[in-house]
Design an enzyme around this catalytic site. Structure first.
Site, PDB file in Angstrom:
ATOM      1  CB  SER A 102      -0.982  -0.529   1.058  1.00 16.37           C
ATOM      2  OG  SER A 102      -1.782   1.228   1.127  1.00 16.37           O
ATOM      3  CD  GLU A 103       2.658   1.356  -3.949  1.00 16.08           C
ATOM      4  OE1 GLU A 103       1.303   1.186  -3.675  1.00 16.08           O
ATOM      5  OE2 GLU A 103       2.825  -0.058  -4.200  1.00 16.08           O
ATOM      6  CB  ALA A 107       9.306   6.021 -10.380  1.00 19.87           C
ATOM      7  CG  ASP A 108       6.955   1.960 -13.331  1.00 21.11           C
ATOM      8  OD1 ASP A 108       6.328   2.671 -14.493  1.00 21.11           O
ATOM      9  OD2 ASP A 108       8.645   2.103 -12.615  1.00 21.11           O
ATOM     10  CE1 TYR A 109       5.512  -1.851  -9.786  1.00 18.02           C
ATOM     11  CE2 TYR A 109       6.034  -2.053  -8.471  1.00 18.02           C
ATOM     12  CZ  TYR A 109       5.436  -2.393  -9.099  1.00 18.02           C
ATOM     13  OH  TYR A 109       6.015  -3.394 -10.240  1.00 18.02           O
ATOM     14  N   PRO A 151      -0.393   5.582  -6.399  1.00 19.29           N
ATOM     15  CG  PRO A 151      -1.337   3.263  -6.055  1.00 19.29           C
ATOM     16  CD  PRO A 151      -0.193   4.399  -7.099  1.00 19.29           C
ATOM     17  CG  HIS A 160       7.880  -3.224 -13.625  1.00 19.00           C
ATOM     18  ND1 HIS A 160       7.170  -3.528 -14.392  1.00 19.00           N
ATOM     19  CD2 HIS A 160       8.122  -4.221 -12.914  1.00 19.00           C
ATOM     20  CE1 HIS A 160       6.673  -4.739 -13.276  1.00 19.00           C
ATOM     21  NE2 HIS A 160       7.133  -4.451 -12.851  1.00 19.00           N
TER      22      HIS A 160
END
Lengths: 337, 414
Positions: free
Chosen positions: A59-60, A84-86, A89, A129
């Site tokens: 859970s970012e 970084a792509d994640y 949220p 990614h």
């Protein structure tokens, strides 16, 4: 002096910081027992215990939100977003919360957190990614945004970021973790162990935030780059024989405008290179600043070489990536312009 | 009904609707209210699995006669009860004056607490100095009951020259570290996970202080709520997670956020959290449950989820008109009554209060609010008198002002 990869340098920065300050805590997805998918936190849990380095749920927003609360308490969290792509949220927590808490509480509460995340492509990571979202963060007042390009800077900048009183977005070009990749993807990469910037002091030192560095002095043209693109630009200069002055920005926000203006005022030509998409990218900000501050010195239009305005593709990675050929062409055009 | 069968025909989307809209007869028969005193009070170290039913009931102490009954009664002394009444009356008078001040153009915006005063006023009394609240915009009772100066609240509301936040925040978005009141955000829900983080930090440092997070029924739908519950559950953080269910999220009835879960408290069950529902208009019940949850946190027994069942009598804010979406007389039909009147009646039943003393207290409270207001207005209101400097606008973005902000400040001529 010991030699380190960028991974080892980043790990060393956290190790040194945790050793010096009990308030530094490290957490994120797969960060604790395993030591991170890129191994940047390997050994920290064993050394400092699981209340100072631990795994989190996926859970970012939870990771960043919890870090903000910890910082309000008085800790200095250095957290990892796996890619970084994640980070999206967590964007509300970063842009509306971390960045503004000092301002909106008139300094009663502050947010000294570091949010580390691997950025950029070149590893066949596809669209989830490979992204470079730095411009989303440079648009947020209250944040600092750092992109190191080598082990010694990565360590010094990360320690400085951890000690900084304000929130820092720390983007680690993952293609540089093991060596200075110059975009010639068909050739082997020199490992950091054989590169001068792989020499990293063992203990505590800092590299100041907000300071750029001239990587290659030159007279004919200025290249503004950061992260992986500093090496791509060096390769392009070597390939074209143009005497380019290559500036590694290191910190995008706050920006070292002085170094940029001094260089472009001298060369009169400016090429801006980043891997992120073109439209509203950080290059647009750089171009605006250069034309404002160096207008009467410019002898050619400012040119940007960037990723295309498409999602980051998989099979077409090297058609997307702004490699030395594209950068070289832009440099030649700018010399002719 | 969710999941109702329409045979073998095409699918049909279920969109919940409140049973009552403007022009209809208010009806709260679906809100099941157990008799006061009938819900058990488990020991604080109870296994959460043994009290799952508390997520579906309502803990109540004050009965219809104004008596305090049952196992949750007795957490407050006579003196504390009188103080509690005064706190709620102060908050109500404060709201009335500030609501009017907004109408008079002295500020841009206000949010009142009418009907919900017991929740924040009583909760504050269960906390200790050093504990930290992460509130929403409708918990000013935490400040009033904690003794924070009303004049500072008003200075903030007026964004005047004495505003502790230098005019940077929307009115009522207070912040006071000293009073355990975290800076309020207008981005709903963000504070819930931050409260868990603060509590985790306290546990990491082997401290004794605990945190409380606050959220409204509508904002429980935000991802921040779910992140807070999973982090609180995973790390057993010393935090009390409060949901104030006042039935309405601006114009949206609580069924839109609640969906099929039955109650908001029941959201906690999947996370293994002790989850309690309490009569939010019952000062004694709120205090008793808050104390229970705070003690659990303090004794390292982990987080607790509490749903306060209450009713937002007033508009969402000064920018809202509830007559457009709910029945005008709905608040009169609300079955849990008014928190001020209920505590007043209890004090009268106990022989500690009278109608006459109440009138006198109302006048005293109003005098103190008016005195604070006069003082605040001597420092200016939003559009007249002293205000924070334009130079202040550029300060505090970072600890040290970076060059680009210095250049912009110069450009602004300040």
């Amino acid at each position: 002096m010991p030699r380190m990869t960028m991974i080892e340098a980043i790990r060393s920065a956290m190790d040194v910081s945790m050793e010096r300050d009990d308030d530094v805590v490290v957490f994120g997805e797969d960060v604790g027992y395993f030591g991170g998918v890129f191994r940047c936190t390997a050994g920290l849990q064993q050394k400092y215990g699981k209340t100072r380095c631990f795994d989190t749920p996926i859970s970012e927003l939870g990771i960043v939100g919890a870090a903000i609360g910890m910082a309000a308490y008085g800790l200095r969290p250095c957290i990892e977003i796996q890619f970084a792509d994640y980070v999206y949220p967590a964007f509300d927590q970063i842009a509306s919360e971390a960045a503004r808490i000092r301002y909106r509480s008139n300094g009663q509460f502050t947010c000294p957190i570091v949010i580390r995340m691997p950025t950029g492509g070149g590893i066949f990571g596809g669209q989830t990614h490979s992204q470079s979202p730095e411009a989303l963060f440079t648009h947020v007042s209250g944040l600092k945004v750092v992109v190191p390009s080598n082990p010694v800077d990565a360590k010094g900048l990360l320690i400085a970021a951890i000690e900084d009183p304000d929130p820092v977005i720390f983007l680690e070009p993952k293609r540089l973790y093991n060596g200075p990749f110059d975009g010639h993807h068909d050739k082997p990469v020199t490992p950091w162990s054989k590169h001068a910037l792989g020499e990293v002091p063992e203990g505590h030192f800092t590299v100041p935030l907000g300071k750029a560095e001239v990587r290659r002095a030159g007279a004919e043209l200025t290249v503004l780059a950061y992260g992986t693109m500093t090496y791509v630009s060096e390769a392009a200069a070597a390939d074209t024989g143009i005497d380019a002055e290559i500036i590694d920005l290191k910190t995008l926000l706050p920006l070292d405008l002085e170094t940029i203006v001094a260089s472009v005022s001298k060369t009169g030509r400016c090429v801006i290179v980043h891997e992120a998409t073109l439209t509203s990218g950080f290059g647009a900000e750089l171009a605006a600043l250069v034309q404002k501050h160096c207008f009467y010195h410019l002898e050619a239009p400012i040119t940007r070489v960037t990723g295309w305005d498409t999602p980051y593709p998989h099979a077409q990675e090297w058609d997307y990536f702004p490699g030395p050929a594209r950068v070289g062409r832009a440099m030649i055009e700018t010399m002719e312009g | 009904m969710a999941g109702s069968s329409t045979g073998n025909g095409p699918l049909q989307l279920h969109v919940p609707e409140p049973s009552v809209r403007p022009g209809d007869q208010p009806d709260f028969s679906s809100v099941k209210i157990p008799q006061a005193g009938t819900v058990e009070r488990p020991p604080v170290d109870v296994d959460p699995r043994d009290i799952r039913d508390l997520a579906f009931s309502i803990i109540r102490v004050l009965n219809r006669k104004g008596e305090a009954v049952g196992p949750w009664a007795g957490s407050l002394t006579d003196e504390e009860l009188r103080d509690g009444l005064r706190d709620m009356m102060t908050l109500r008078a404060f709201d009335a004056r500030m609501q009017t001040a907004q109408r008079q153009g002295k500020t841009s915006f206000y949010m009142q607490h009418m009907g919900e005063e017991a929740v924040s006023c009583a909760f504050r009394k269960a906390m200790e100095p050093g504990d930290m609240n992460f509130p929403t915009y409708r918990q000013a009772g935490l400040l009033i009951a904690g003794g924070y100066p009303m004049v500072d609240m008003m200075n903030q509301i007026y964004s005047n020259e004495a505003d502790p936040l230098k005019g940077r925040q929307l009115p009522i978005m207070y912040s006071s570290k000293e009073h355990g009141f975290f800076s309020i955000s207008g981005n709903l829900g963000t504070q819930f996970i931050q409260a868990v983080g603060w509590a985790m930090a306290s546990a990491i440092k082997r401290d004794t202080r605990i945190a409380a997070g606050w959220i409204g029924d509508g904002s429980t739908a935000e991802s921040d709520f779910h992140a807070a519950l999973v982090f609180a559950s995973t790390y057993q953080a010393p935090v009390v997670l409060n949901i104030v269910n006042n039935q309405w999220a601006i114009s949206t009835f609580q069924g839109i956020a609640r969906g099929g879960s039955g109650t908001f408290a029941a959201r906690g069950l999947g996370f293994g959290l002790p989850s309690l529902r309490v009569d939010g208009n019952d000062y004694l019940a709120v205090h008793a449950v808050a104390k229970w949850a705070v003690e659990r946190a303090r004794r390292n027994l982990g987080p607790t989820l509490v749903e306060y069942v209450t009713y937002r009598v007033g508009a969402h804010s000064t920018s809202d008109d509830p007559s457009a979406y709910r029945a005008k007389t709905e608040s009169d039909a609300w079955p849990l009554g008014d928190p001020v009147i209920r505590l007043k009646n209890h004090l009268i039943v106990k022989g500690l209060w009278s109608d006459e003393r109440h009138k006198q207290a109302e006048a005293e409270v109003m005098d103190s609010v008016i005195a604070a207001q006069k003082e605040a207005e001597s420092h200016g209101t939003l559009h007249s008198g002293g205000k924070p400097s334009t130079r202040d606008m550029f300060e505090g973005v970072y600890e040290t002002m970076p060059p680009h902000l210095r250049r912009q400040r110069q450009e602004a001529g300040v």
